[in-house]
Design an enzyme around this catalytic site. Structure first.
Site, PDB file in Angstrom:
ATOM      1  N   ALA A 197      32.983  32.482  40.585  1.00  0.00           N
ATOM      2  CA  ALA A 197      34.061  33.321  40.675  1.00  0.00           C
ATOM      3  C   ALA A 197      34.368  35.078  39.348  1.00  0.00           C
ATOM      4  O   ALA A 197      34.467  35.232  39.937  1.00  0.00           O
ATOM      5  CB  ALA A 197      34.898  32.758  38.985  1.00  0.00           C
ATOM      6  N   CYS A 202      30.755  40.566  50.784  1.00  0.00           N
ATOM      7  CA  CYS A 202      30.976  42.000  50.626  1.00  0.00           C
ATOM      8  C   CYS A 202      30.051  42.720  51.826  1.00  0.00           C
ATOM      9  O   CYS A 202      29.557  43.167  51.506  1.00  0.00           O
ATOM     10  CB  CYS A 202      31.447  42.687  49.415  1.00  0.00           C
TER      11      CYS A 202
END
Length: 437
Positions: free
Chosen positions: A255, A374
């Protein structure tokens, strides 16, 4: 600009040269507290971003590869070259003088003489006399020098995405990125109105009611006004694509620093935000507390845990935003292009595989597993998912909502960095349902 500001920039760049991440070196040097931080940031990020171009130009002028010089001399040359070539507000004589002064203080007259000679020659050079490879004849060479990317990386992008897309990727990576906020509640129009009342210019843009704030605005000032997170449109697309059921429990297993966990808290019932690093997990807690202060209490529960051994069971959705090469966010983290190596990429793929195995064990029957990165590299994205599905026939792809142009043939989110409109990073996500029964 003051010598103090240049010394601050040199401190950050020296940290990067020593192996620190750019953002870590920036904070360690105290650059965020400088009243000249905008100027310092332009210089520091510009030098890192265009390192390949600067080294090529310096090599053309001096006949020497800057990589073979002492680090302080190399950094002085790169910094002076960037000021001369890119920072029109800095007179060339000032750029040369300050670079020479900095080197003389640390490396003495011989090194200062070299810096002086090279930068003066560069300042006097006619730009057209510095010849770069022609893109139509040597695209790889042009992208590596003028485009300032490692040759091995542009070579694989040309192979995987084609010449046109590879060129567009490099050009997008060398753009200064805009700053976006994603409100966790309310519309983009409401966020723009609240920001305007606080004297902050912004426009609604991107998914999830996102807004783009005016260049030069301190994001902290905007975050204090609107319950939101700083999040690029590509990352917001991942949140939209995940699409948890309203009121569902979501487990975000990697997270920190918390952008997706906090954004998901606006749609889900609650988010268990786990991360292996207690230090980075504190950033998630800080973000949740900030949302509470701005009037939006986030139901986010930070938990220190290794994603290979999830600390939560029974969540309707498990998100694995896996550690990756970050090649989709190079425009925001320009040092990534220089830090990454091919053997490091292979190690990341093995780590992602292990994390996916752990995440899969935490998904209940009928639940969802969302794998995201990403990165742009096929083996980290579609290849990783296909490998996982071949080992886990109990999972099947179940695409989430996204514009058709951002979905690949299997329905995975596959956004490439783009320059217009407003620009965005790259992102990948696959949404997989575990078969009931």
């Amino acid at each position: 600009m003051t010598g103090q500001s240049r010394a601050l920039a040199a401190s950050v760049l020296a940290g990067v040269e020593a192996g620190r991440r750019l953002d870590v070196a920036w904070e360690a040097a105290g650059a965020s507290a400088s009243r000249h931080r905008a100027w310092v940031r332009t210089l520091v990020y510009g030098v890192v971003r265009l390192r390949g171009r600067l080294d090529y130009v310096l090599g053309q002028v001096s006949g020497r590869d800057p990589e073979g010089l002492d680090p302080p001399v190399r950094l002085a040359l790169r910094t002076g070259a960037y000021e001369i070539l890119e920072m029109k507000s800095v007179p060339a004589y000032a750029a040369v003088s300050e670079a020479v002064k900095a080197v003389k203080a640390g490396r003495g007259r011989p090194a200062a003489g070299l810096v002086n000679a090279v930068l003066r020659k560069l300042a006097a050079a006619v730009p057209g006399r510095i010849s770069f490879p022609r893109p139509e004849a040597d695209l790889e060479g042009w992208l590596a020098t003028w485009g300032s990317h490692p040759r091995w990386l542009v070579r694989r992008w040309i192979r995987h995405f084609g010449p046109k897309a590879a060129r567009e990727l490099v050009e997008a990576n060398n753009e200064e990125p805009a700053t976006y906020l994603r409100p966790v509640a309310g519309s983009g129009a409401e966020a723009v109105q609240r920001l305007a009342q606080a004297g902050i210019a912004a426009v609604a843009a991107g998914p999830g009611a996102s807004v783009r704030i005016e260049a030069g605005t301190d994001p902290a000032a905007a975050l204090a006004v609107v319950p939101s997170v700083v999040q690029d449109p590509a990352a917001s697309r991942v949140v939209e694509y995940a699409a948890p059921e309203p009121g569902a429990l979501v487990a975000d297993l990697c997270a920190a620093p918390g952008g997706k966990a906090l954004a998901l808290s606006g749609a889900a019932g609650a988010v268990v935000a786990a991360d292996v690093s207690p230090r980075r997990l504190a950033l998630v807690a800080e973000g949740a507390e900030r949302l509470r202060r701005t009037g939006r209490g986030a139901k986010v529960w930070p938990v220190a845990a290794d994603a290979r051994f999830p600390a939560v069971q029974g969540a309707a959705m498990v998100l694995l935003d896996a550690p990756c090469s970050a090649t989709g966010v190079i425009r925001r983290r320009p040092d990534v292009r220089w830090r990454l190596a091919e053997d490091g990429l292979r190690r990341l793929v093995r780590t992602q595989r292990a994390l996916l195995e752990g995440a899969a064990a935490a998904v209940p029957s009928g639940g969802l597993l969302v794998y995201a990165t990403c990165a742009l590299e096929p083996e980290e994205n579609r290849g990783q998912v296909e490998d996982f599905l071949s080992r886990h026939p109990e999972f099947r792809l179940e695409p989430g909502p996204a514009p058709a142009r951002l979905l690949d043939a299997a329905g995975c989110l596959a956004a490439l960095p783009a320059r217009e409109p407003g620009g965005q990073d790259g992102a990948f996500a696959a949404r997989m349902r575990k078969t009931a029964g």
